[in-house]
Design a protein around this motif. Structure first.
Motif, PDB file in Angstrom:
ATOM      1  N   ILE A  23     -10.435   5.142  -6.847  1.00  0.00           N
ATOM      2  CA  ILE A  23     -10.473   3.717  -6.517  1.00  0.00           C
ATOM      3  C   ILE A  23      -9.060   3.157  -6.613  1.00  0.00           C
ATOM      4  CG2 ILE A  23     -11.336   1.468  -7.279  1.00  0.00           C
ATOM      5  CD1 ILE A  23     -13.934   2.940  -8.061  1.00  0.00           C
ATOM      6  N   ALA A  24      -8.601   2.573  -5.521  1.00  0.00           N
ATOM      7  CA  ALA A  24      -7.225   2.047  -5.489  1.00  0.00           C
ATOM      8  C   ALA A  24      -7.203   0.644  -6.074  1.00  0.00           C
ATOM      9  CB  ALA A  24      -6.708   2.042  -4.055  1.00  0.00           C
ATOM     10  N   VAL A  75      -7.900  -5.175  -6.378  1.00  0.00           N
ATOM     11  CA  VAL A  75      -6.531  -4.777  -6.737  1.00  0.00           C
ATOM     12  C   VAL A  75      -6.075  -5.606  -7.943  1.00  0.00           C
ATOM     13  CG1 VAL A  75      -4.117  -4.984  -5.959  1.00  0.00           C
ATOM     14  CG2 VAL A  75      -5.843  -3.915  -4.480  1.00  0.00           C
ATOM     15  N   SER A  76      -5.502  -4.928  -8.936  1.00  0.00           N
ATOM     16  CA  SER A  76      -5.099  -5.635 -10.158  1.00  0.00           C
ATOM     17  C   SER A  76      -3.611  -5.504 -10.467  1.00  0.00           C
ATOM     18  CB  SER A  76      -5.910  -5.110 -11.352  1.00  0.00           C
ATOM     19  OG  SER A  76      -5.750  -3.715 -11.456  1.00  0.00           O
ATOM     20  N   GLU A  77      -2.911  -4.647  -9.722  1.00  0.00           N
ATOM     21  CA  GLU A  77      -1.475  -4.489  -9.936  1.00  0.00           C
ATOM     22  C   GLU A  77      -0.771  -4.555  -8.601  1.00  0.00           C
ATOM     23  OE1 GLU A  77      -1.635  -0.928 -13.063  1.00  0.00           O
ATOM     24  OE2 GLU A  77       0.360  -1.523 -12.358  1.00  0.00           O
ATOM     25  N   ILE A  78       0.292  -5.332  -8.548  1.00  0.00           N
ATOM     26  CA  ILE A  78       1.047  -5.419  -7.299  1.00  0.00           C
ATOM     27  C   ILE A  78       2.520  -5.143  -7.573  1.00  0.00           C
ATOM     28  CG2 ILE A  78       1.703  -6.916  -5.378  1.00  0.00           C
ATOM     29  CD1 ILE A  78      -1.015  -8.137  -5.620  1.00  0.00           C
ATOM     30  N   ARG A 241      -2.989  10.207 -19.355  1.00  0.00           N
ATOM     31  CA  ARG A 241      -1.951   9.663 -18.485  1.00  0.00           C
ATOM     32  C   ARG A 241      -2.553   8.720 -17.443  1.00  0.00           C
ATOM     33  NH1 ARG A 241       0.881  14.099 -14.728  1.00  0.00           N
ATOM     34  NH2 ARG A 241       1.943  12.751 -13.248  1.00  0.00           N
ATOM     35  N   GLY A 242      -3.851   8.867 -17.212  1.00  0.00           N
ATOM     36  CA  GLY A 242      -4.519   8.023 -16.214  1.00  0.00           C
ATOM     37  C   GLY A 242      -3.905   8.221 -14.846  1.00  0.00           C
ATOM     38  N   ALA A 243      -3.690   7.108 -14.133  1.00  0.00           N
ATOM     39  CA  ALA A 243      -3.140   7.208 -12.778  1.00  0.00           C
ATOM     40  C   ALA A 243      -1.618   7.086 -12.783  1.00  0.00           C
ATOM     41  CB  ALA A 243      -3.749   6.124 -11.911  1.00  0.00           C
ATOM     42  N   ALA A 244      -0.997   7.011 -13.977  1.00  0.00           N
ATOM     43  CA  ALA A 244       0.462   6.838 -14.025  1.00  0.00           C
ATOM     44  C   ALA A 244       1.148   8.047 -13.408  1.00  0.00           C
ATOM     45  CB  ALA A 244       0.917   6.655 -15.459  1.00  0.00           C
ATOM     46  N   PRO A 245       2.087   7.820 -12.480  1.00  0.00           N
ATOM     47  CA  PRO A 245       2.752   8.955 -11.852  1.00  0.00           C
ATOM     48  C   PRO A 245       3.705   9.679 -12.795  1.00  0.00           C
ATOM     49  CG  PRO A 245       3.650   6.887 -11.030  1.00  0.00           C
ATOM     50  CD  PRO A 245       2.487   6.541 -11.889  1.00  0.00           C
ATOM     51  N   ALA A 246       4.235   8.963 -13.801  1.00  0.00           N
ATOM     52  CA  ALA A 246       5.224   9.597 -14.680  1.00  0.00           C
ATOM     53  C   ALA A 246       4.547  10.311 -15.834  1.00  0.00           C
ATOM     54  CB  ALA A 246       6.188   8.547 -15.219  1.00  0.00           C
ATOM     55  N   ARG A 274      -3.382   4.236  -5.555  1.00  0.00           N
ATOM     56  CA  ARG A 274      -2.500   3.386  -4.753  1.00  0.00           C
ATOM     57  C   ARG A 274      -2.994   3.119  -3.343  1.00  0.00           C
ATOM     58  NH1 ARG A 274       3.047   5.435  -6.682  1.00  0.00           N
ATOM     59  NH2 ARG A 274       2.718   4.931  -8.877  1.00  0.00           N
ATOM     60  N   THR A 275      -2.649   1.942  -2.884  1.00  0.00           N
ATOM     61  CA  THR A 275      -2.789   1.593  -1.484  1.00  0.00           C
ATOM     62  C   THR A 275      -1.491   0.887  -1.111  1.00  0.00           C
ATOM     63  OG1 THR A 275      -4.144   0.392   0.131  1.00  0.00           O
ATOM     64  CG2 THR A 275      -3.984  -0.603  -2.043  1.00  0.00           C
ATOM     65  N   ARG A 276      -1.059   0.991   0.149  1.00  0.00           N
ATOM     66  CA  ARG A 276       0.264   0.504   0.528  1.00  0.00           C
ATOM     67  C   ARG A 276       0.202  -0.381   1.763  1.00  0.00           C
ATOM     68  NH1 ARG A 276       4.454   3.354  -1.714  1.00  0.00           N
ATOM     69  NH2 ARG A 276       3.679   4.922  -3.140  1.00  0.00           N
ATOM     70  N   LEU A 277       1.062  -1.398   1.753  1.00  0.00           N
ATOM     71  CA  LEU A 277       1.190  -2.291   2.902  1.00  0.00           C
ATOM     72  C   LEU A 277       2.663  -2.310   3.303  1.00  0.00           C
ATOM     73  CD1 LEU A 277      -0.183  -4.481   4.695  1.00  0.00           C
ATOM     74  CD2 LEU A 277       0.421  -6.152   2.923  1.00  0.00           C
ATOM     75  N   THR A 278       2.951  -1.992   4.559  1.00  0.00           N
ATOM     76  CA  THR A 278       4.351  -1.993   5.006  1.00  0.00           C
ATOM     77  C   THR A 278       4.769  -3.423   5.400  1.00  0.00           C
ATOM     78  OG1 THR A 278       3.825  -1.617   7.323  1.00  0.00           O
ATOM     79  CG2 THR A 278       4.103   0.349   5.951  1.00  0.00           C
ATOM     80  N   ALA A 279       6.074  -3.597   5.557  1.00  0.00           N
ATOM     81  CA  ALA A 279       6.601  -4.934   5.844  1.00  0.00           C
ATOM     82  C   ALA A 279       6.112  -5.467   7.189  1.00  0.00           C
ATOM     83  CB  ALA A 279       8.125  -4.892   5.821  1.00  0.00           C
ATOM     84  N   ASP A 280       5.697  -4.560   8.092  1.00  0.00           N
ATOM     85  CA  ASP A 280       5.174  -5.008   9.383  1.00  0.00           C
ATOM     86  C   ASP A 280       3.647  -4.968   9.422  1.00  0.00           C
ATOM     87  OD1 ASP A 280       5.301  -2.256   9.282  1.00  0.00           O
ATOM     88  OD2 ASP A 280       5.804  -1.987  11.393  1.00  0.00           O
ATOM     89  N   GLY A 281       3.039  -4.929   8.244  1.00  0.00           N
ATOM     90  CA  GLY A 281       1.600  -5.137   8.188  1.00  0.00           C
ATOM     91  C   GLY A 281       0.750  -3.921   8.491  1.00  0.00           C
ATOM     92  N   ALA A 282       1.274  -2.724   8.211  1.00  0.00           N
ATOM     93  CA  ALA A 282       0.463  -1.512   8.377  1.00  0.00           C
ATOM     94  C   ALA A 282      -0.033  -1.043   7.013  1.00  0.00           C
ATOM     95  CB  ALA A 282       1.284  -0.407   9.046  1.00  0.00           C
ATOM     96  N   LEU A 283      -1.289  -0.638   6.985  1.00  0.00           N
ATOM     97  CA  LEU A 283      -1.848  -0.049   5.763  1.00  0.00           C
ATOM     98  C   LEU A 283      -1.537   1.430   5.753  1.00  0.00           C
ATOM     99  CD1 LEU A 283      -5.463  -1.478   5.661  1.00  0.00           C
ATOM    100  CD2 LEU A 283      -3.575  -2.016   4.106  1.00  0.00           C
ATOM    101  N   ARG A 284      -1.132   1.920   4.590  1.00  0.00           N
ATOM    102  CA  ARG A 284      -0.932   3.359   4.412  1.00  0.00           C
ATOM    103  C   ARG A 284      -1.709   3.787   3.179  1.00  0.00           C
ATOM    104  NH1 ARG A 284       3.334   5.654   7.148  1.00  0.00           N
ATOM    105  NH2 ARG A 284       3.331   7.331   5.633  1.00  0.00           N
TER     106      ARG A 284
END
Ligand code: SAM
Ligand code: SF4
Length: 342
Positions: A23-24, A75-78, A241-246, A274-284
């Motif tokens: 779950i992202a 979503v709870s972290e930005i 570590r959960g979902a932490a990448p480090a 994670r879920t991602r939004l680019t500066a031109d509005g694309a979801l990745r």
């Protein structure tokens, strides 16, 4: 032992669940593809076309999509990133609107630190909680070679200002490159310990615009730990570590820690949130996704909030199990890191 999860039919779930049950809850928002540095592993020296202005999401559009993510999708972290997010003049406005949402998400920023010295207090006042500043070397000649700009002093000033403004913990991101700064791991750690910053090394990933990344050239987590081990006693931090990448280690019995983000040699995709939004509005769905879903088009064509949320859910449902860097068929995404949002 980790087992490859299997896809199931998408459940009736408002949050961003994917076909493998993840779950992202962590949204990375790229605010611009522009940058005032030219780090060799991220951007070419010249010749990269910027996104045309009308293609960039406006502050109002960004705030609308972030609101949908927080209030409809869980979503709870930005984290705001780029390119260089401090180049967005409306950053304070975007932060303040995001901080005003209920429930209030945690807000962080990844920056190269240029201009942070001047802006840290205002960013804090607008609602920013924490900051990650990228710094790969403490040698100004190397800095100029690595980033193609002679600006190390500005980064150091930005770090100090972030700490003074209470943007805690102040984290430092470092990428080590063989033959360029790979001898600096202990010095970077000493610098961070002395100044109260949390250091995290990031393995170099195949996201360079030249598509020149080579596994053999990459400085691995193992090597970084070996180099640190010559000067510091490192003990793995206990607990999940959960979902932490480090992955983190206590330095000389703590309380200070050092982290390593080993995306290549120790992938953490199975726990990715994670879920991602680019500066031109694309979801990745992933840094390494080779497909994207356009949200800007439907938004500008009049889609309502629930329709946009549903596009987002459907996109995330299709998220791949992993980035595939270590598989034979791996293909690097077309966009370089600066245009995806690291
Ligand atoms: N400009 C800001 C900065 O440098 O912090 C934010 C964007 S930058 C793309 C985010 C992070 O990605 C930085 O810490 C940078 O070092 C890292 N990065 C960029 N290209 C990378 C690559 N090819 N492999 C690993 N990390 C990379
Ligand atoms: Fe710019 Fe950050 Fe990429 Fe360096 S890593 S070129 S500072 S976006």
């Amino acid at each position: 032992m980790w087992r490859m999860p299997t896809r199931t039919t998408r459940p009736d779930e408002s949050r961003l669940i994917d076909g493998f049950g993840r779950i992202a809850t962590d949204l990375r928002v790229s605010l611009t593809d522009r940058c005032n540095l030219r780090c060799t592993y991220c951007m070419p020296a010249e010749g990269l076309d910027w996104l045309p202005g009308p293609q960039l999401l406006t502050a109002a559009e960004l705030i609308r999509l972030i609101t949908i993510a927080v209030q409809r999708l869980g979503v709870s972290e930005i984290r705001f990133t780029g390119g260089e997010p401090l180049l967005r003049r409306d950053l304070d406005e975007i932060l303040a609107a995001t901080a005003g949402l209920t429930p209030r998400p945690t807000l962080s920023l990844t920056t190269n630190g240029l201009g942070l010295a001047r802006r840290a207090g205002a960013l804090r006042a607008a609602g920013l909680d924490r900051v990650n500043v990228s710094l790969d070397t403490l040698d100004s000649t190397r800095f100029a070679r690595l980033t193609r700009r002679d600006r190390m002093a500005d980064v150091l000033a930005g770090l100090a200002a972030a700490r003074a403004a209470g943007l805690m913990p102040v984290k430092v991101n470092s990428v080590l490159l063989r033959g360029i700064n790979d001898d600096e791991a202990p010095a970077l750690l000493r610098f961070c310990l002395d100044n109260g910053y949390q250091l995290r090394f990031i393995e170099q990933m195949p996201l360079d615009p030249q598509h020149g990344w080579q596994r053999e050239g990459m400085v691995t987590a193992e090597e970084i730990l070996t180099r640190l081990g010559t000067e510091f006693a490192l003990t793995p931090v206990a607990g999940a570590r959960g979902a932490a990448p480090a992955e983190r280690w206590l330095v000389n019995d703590g309380p200070a820690t050092v982290g390593v983000i080993a995306s290549v040699t120790r992938p953490f995709c199975a726990a990715c949130d994670r879920t991602r939004l680019t500066a031109d509005g694309a979801l990745r769905t992933c840094l390494f996704a080779t497909t994207e879903t356009d949200l800007r088009g439907p938004m500008r064509a009049g889609a309502n909030d629930e329709e946009l949320a549903e596009v987002w859910r459907t996109t995330m449902w299709g998220k791949a199990a992993g980035h595939g860097i270590n598989t034979a068929g791996f293909a690097q995404p077309d966009r370089p890191m600066s245009a995806i949002g690291g």
